[in-house]
Motif scaffolding. Structure first.
Motif, PDB file in Angstrom:
ATOM      1  N   ASP A  61      41.900  15.984  78.246  1.00 49.36           N
ATOM      2  CA  ASP A  61      42.242  14.846  77.277  1.00 49.36           C
ATOM      3  C   ASP A  61      41.861  14.930  75.820  1.00 49.36           C
ATOM      4  O   ASP A  61      42.418  14.280  74.819  1.00 49.36           O
ATOM      5  CB  ASP A  61      41.310  13.637  77.794  1.00 49.36           C
ATOM      6  CG  ASP A  61      41.774  12.294  77.330  1.00 49.36           C
ATOM      7  OD1 ASP A  61      43.100  11.713  77.308  1.00 49.36           O
ATOM      8  OD2 ASP A  61      41.046  11.534  76.595  1.00 49.36           O
ATOM      9  N   GLY A  62      40.572  15.693  75.640  1.00 50.14           N
ATOM     10  CA  GLY A  62      40.178  16.050  74.108  1.00 50.14           C
ATOM     11  C   GLY A  62      40.934  16.920  73.456  1.00 50.14           C
ATOM     12  O   GLY A  62      40.595  17.397  72.387  1.00 50.14           O
ATOM     13  N   GLY A  63      41.915  17.592  74.079  1.00 46.52           N
ATOM     14  CA  GLY A  63      42.888  18.490  73.270  1.00 46.52           C
ATOM     15  C   GLY A  63      42.591  20.151  73.771  1.00 46.52           C
ATOM     16  O   GLY A  63      43.324  20.888  73.129  1.00 46.52           O
ATOM     17  N   LEU A  64      41.823  20.292  74.821  1.00 42.17           N
ATOM     18  CA  LEU A  64      41.748  21.905  75.006  1.00 42.17           C
ATOM     19  C   LEU A  64      42.594  22.299  75.978  1.00 42.17           C
ATOM     20  O   LEU A  64      43.254  21.430  77.066  1.00 42.17           O
ATOM     21  CB  LEU A  64      40.448  21.845  75.991  1.00 42.17           C
ATOM     22  CG  LEU A  64      39.800  23.495  76.477  1.00 42.17           C
ATOM     23  CD1 LEU A  64      39.759  23.941  75.248  1.00 42.17           C
ATOM     24  CD2 LEU A  64      38.779  23.298  77.405  1.00 42.17           C
ATOM     25  N   ASP A  65      43.194  23.455  75.455  1.00 40.61           N
ATOM     26  CA  ASP A  65      44.504  23.887  76.527  1.00 40.61           C
ATOM     27  C   ASP A  65      43.960  24.063  77.849  1.00 40.61           C
ATOM     28  O   ASP A  65      42.945  24.408  78.072  1.00 40.61           O
ATOM     29  CB  ASP A  65      44.709  25.404  75.696  1.00 40.61           C
ATOM     30  CG  ASP A  65      46.334  25.712  76.023  1.00 40.61           C
ATOM     31  OD1 ASP A  65      46.281  26.591  77.330  1.00 40.61           O
ATOM     32  OD2 ASP A  65      47.166  25.380  75.856  1.00 40.61           O
ATOM     33  N   TRP A 120      37.186  17.768  72.590  1.00 38.15           N
ATOM     34  CA  TRP A 120      36.794  18.846  73.850  1.00 38.15           C
ATOM     35  C   TRP A 120      35.524  19.397  73.399  1.00 38.15           C
ATOM     36  O   TRP A 120      34.874  19.685  74.281  1.00 38.15           O
ATOM     37  CB  TRP A 120      37.918  19.741  73.978  1.00 38.15           C
ATOM     38  CG  TRP A 120      38.307  20.702  73.089  1.00 38.15           C
ATOM     39  CD1 TRP A 120      39.348  20.670  72.040  1.00 38.15           C
ATOM     40  CD2 TRP A 120      37.508  21.972  72.608  1.00 38.15           C
ATOM     41  NE1 TRP A 120      39.169  21.674  71.221  1.00 38.15           N
ATOM     42  CE2 TRP A 120      38.246  22.658  71.746  1.00 38.15           C
ATOM     43  CE3 TRP A 120      36.568  22.694  73.357  1.00 38.15           C
ATOM     44  CZ2 TRP A 120      37.889  23.746  70.922  1.00 38.15           C
ATOM     45  CZ3 TRP A 120      36.070  23.887  72.657  1.00 38.15           C
ATOM     46  CH2 TRP A 120      36.683  24.337  71.710  1.00 38.15           C
ATOM     47  N   LEU A 121      34.916  19.622  72.339  1.00 38.79           N
ATOM     48  CA  LEU A 121      33.736  20.090  71.753  1.00 38.79           C
ATOM     49  C   LEU A 121      32.694  19.202  72.308  1.00 38.79           C
ATOM     50  O   LEU A 121      31.584  19.648  72.695  1.00 38.79           O
ATOM     51  CB  LEU A 121      33.547  20.295  70.392  1.00 38.79           C
ATOM     52  CG  LEU A 121      34.333  21.587  69.813  1.00 38.79           C
ATOM     53  CD1 LEU A 121      34.342  21.720  68.175  1.00 38.79           C
ATOM     54  CD2 LEU A 121      33.999  22.987  70.374  1.00 38.79           C
ATOM     55  N   TRP A 122      32.892  18.010  72.215  1.00 37.40           N
ATOM     56  CA  TRP A 122      31.912  17.112  72.890  1.00 37.40           C
ATOM     57  C   TRP A 122      32.001  17.127  74.510  1.00 37.40           C
ATOM     58  O   TRP A 122      30.950  16.994  74.912  1.00 37.40           O
ATOM     59  CB  TRP A 122      32.230  15.619  72.429  1.00 37.40           C
ATOM     60  CG  TRP A 122      31.804  15.314  71.025  1.00 37.40           C
ATOM     61  CD1 TRP A 122      32.544  15.081  69.772  1.00 37.40           C
ATOM     62  CD2 TRP A 122      30.405  14.836  70.458  1.00 37.40           C
ATOM     63  NE1 TRP A 122      31.859  14.936  68.721  1.00 37.40           N
ATOM     64  CE2 TRP A 122      30.752  14.909  69.041  1.00 37.40           C
ATOM     65  CE3 TRP A 122      29.292  14.905  70.921  1.00 37.40           C
ATOM     66  CZ2 TRP A 122      29.474  14.583  68.448  1.00 37.40           C
ATOM     67  CZ3 TRP A 122      28.319  14.700  70.353  1.00 37.40           C
ATOM     68  CH2 TRP A 122      28.366  14.487  69.092  1.00 37.40           C
ATOM     69  N   THR A 123      33.092  17.629  75.021  1.00 35.51           N
ATOM     70  CA  THR A 123      32.952  17.741  76.350  1.00 35.51           C
ATOM     71  C   THR A 123      31.959  18.814  76.665  1.00 35.51           C
ATOM     72  O   THR A 123      31.603  18.744  77.897  1.00 35.51           O
ATOM     73  CB  THR A 123      34.328  17.791  76.841  1.00 35.51           C
ATOM     74  OG1 THR A 123      35.332  16.576  76.499  1.00 35.51           O
ATOM     75  CG2 THR A 123      34.523  17.929  78.309  1.00 35.51           C
ATOM     76  N   LEU A 124      32.290  20.024  75.932  1.00 32.53           N
ATOM     77  CA  LEU A 124      31.522  21.011  76.224  1.00 32.53           C
ATOM     78  C   LEU A 124      29.959  20.514  76.238  1.00 32.53           C
ATOM     79  O   LEU A 124      28.978  20.955  76.913  1.00 32.53           O
ATOM     80  CB  LEU A 124      31.627  22.278  75.371  1.00 32.53           C
ATOM     81  CG  LEU A 124      32.999  22.789  75.640  1.00 32.53           C
ATOM     82  CD1 LEU A 124      33.133  24.280  74.428  1.00 32.53           C
ATOM     83  CD2 LEU A 124      33.206  23.421  76.825  1.00 32.53           C
ATOM     84  N   VAL A 125      29.742  19.843  75.091  1.00 29.29           N
ATOM     85  CA  VAL A 125      28.106  19.429  74.878  1.00 29.29           C
ATOM     86  C   VAL A 125      27.747  18.585  76.084  1.00 29.29           C
ATOM     87  O   VAL A 125      26.686  18.967  76.794  1.00 29.29           O
ATOM     88  CB  VAL A 125      28.054  18.649  73.574  1.00 29.29           C
ATOM     89  CG1 VAL A 125      26.546  18.133  73.613  1.00 29.29           C
ATOM     90  CG2 VAL A 125      28.360  19.509  72.350  1.00 29.29           C
ATOM     91  N   GLY A 126      28.454  17.657  76.495  1.00 24.75           N
ATOM     92  CA  GLY A 126      28.309  16.661  77.688  1.00 24.75           C
ATOM     93  C   GLY A 126      28.276  17.682  79.161  1.00 24.75           C
ATOM     94  O   GLY A 126      27.274  17.132  79.873  1.00 24.75           O
ATOM     95  N   SER A 127      29.044  18.866  79.029  1.00 26.85           N
ATOM     96  CA  SER A 127      28.766  19.595  79.929  1.00 26.85           C
ATOM     97  C   SER A 127      27.440  20.382  80.309  1.00 26.85           C
ATOM     98  O   SER A 127      27.150  20.548  81.304  1.00 26.85           O
ATOM     99  CB  SER A 127      30.055  20.622  80.275  1.00 26.85           C
ATOM    100  OG  SER A 127      31.255  19.957  80.296  1.00 26.85           O
TER     101      SER A 127
END
Length: 214
Positions: A61-65, A120-127
């Motif tokens: 959803d955040g744009g990561l392929d 999607w970078l925020w998703t990596l941080v959240g992960s």
């Protein structure tokens, strides 16, 4: 599996008593109030931590392929692996409930990051934070079950605990999926954060058992 086949030898135990069905009303009545408190905490805790598949959906959803989505789980599991040993050592020296509450606070922060961050970078941080939470909490509830269940009924206690946890995980993921469809990803993770606070409140209301069965 190979180690189980060739490396494990069960000691011979002569059967001296008649086998009975462990999942019976009489057996469940022998489980202490402290055990049922752990079951309740575990169920609400599972509602707060729905399937990690939603991390992948958030990244997409955040744009990561799509081809790079597995990186999210790799990052999460690296954080999980690196944190599991030190927090496992820490759990040998501090109260398990306190460490579980700390882990819930970390999960709460992860949910907020995943709810507020659209990229999607925020998703990596959240992960990464999600993986840290798993390193802190995985195994703690099982230890609490072992400490609050009579030795003769620990198999029953673990079986029933995992049954409740499985049902709770199914419900949590179903509710998260409905929220995602109807209201979007942000509300899904906000709901997870709310369940974190609910679990913390439940644990604060539950006192530590005065005697831990052996």
């Amino acid at each position: 599996m190979l180690l189980l086949v060739v490396g494990i030898r069960e000691p011979e135990k002569p059967i001296t008593e008649r086998r009975t069905n462990p999942i019976s009303r009489a057996s469940l009545k022998q489980l202490s109030r402290a055990y049922w408190a752990v079951v309740a905490i575990g169920a609400v805790f599972t509602l707060a931590r729905f399937s990690e598949a939603f991390l992948l959906l958030r990244a997409e959803d955040g744009g990561l392929d799509v081809a790079w989505l597995p990186v999210v789980l790799v990052v999460m599991n690296i954080a999980y692996s690196l944190s599991a040993y030190p927090f496992g050592k820490l759990s040998d020296r501090m109260d398990h409930r306190q460490l579980l509450i700390m882990g819930l606070v970390v999960l709460f922060v992860a949910d907020l990051v995943l709810a507020l961050g659209n990229h999607w970078l925020w998703t990596l941080v959240g992960s990464v934070i999600w993986g840290l939470h798993m390193g802190m909490t995985q195994g703690l509830l099982a230890t609490m079950v072992a400490h609050t269940a009579p030795k003769a009924l620990r198999g029953t206690a673990f079986g029933f605990f995992n049954l409740v946890g499985g049902v709770a995980l199914f419900l949590a993921s179903a509710v998260a999926g409905l929220l995602w469809t109807w209201a979007g990803p942000a509300l899904t993770f906000y709901a997870g954060a709310a369940f974190c606070l609910l679990t913390i409140g439940l644990m604060m209301c539950q006192g530590k058992p005065a005697v831990e069965p052996t």
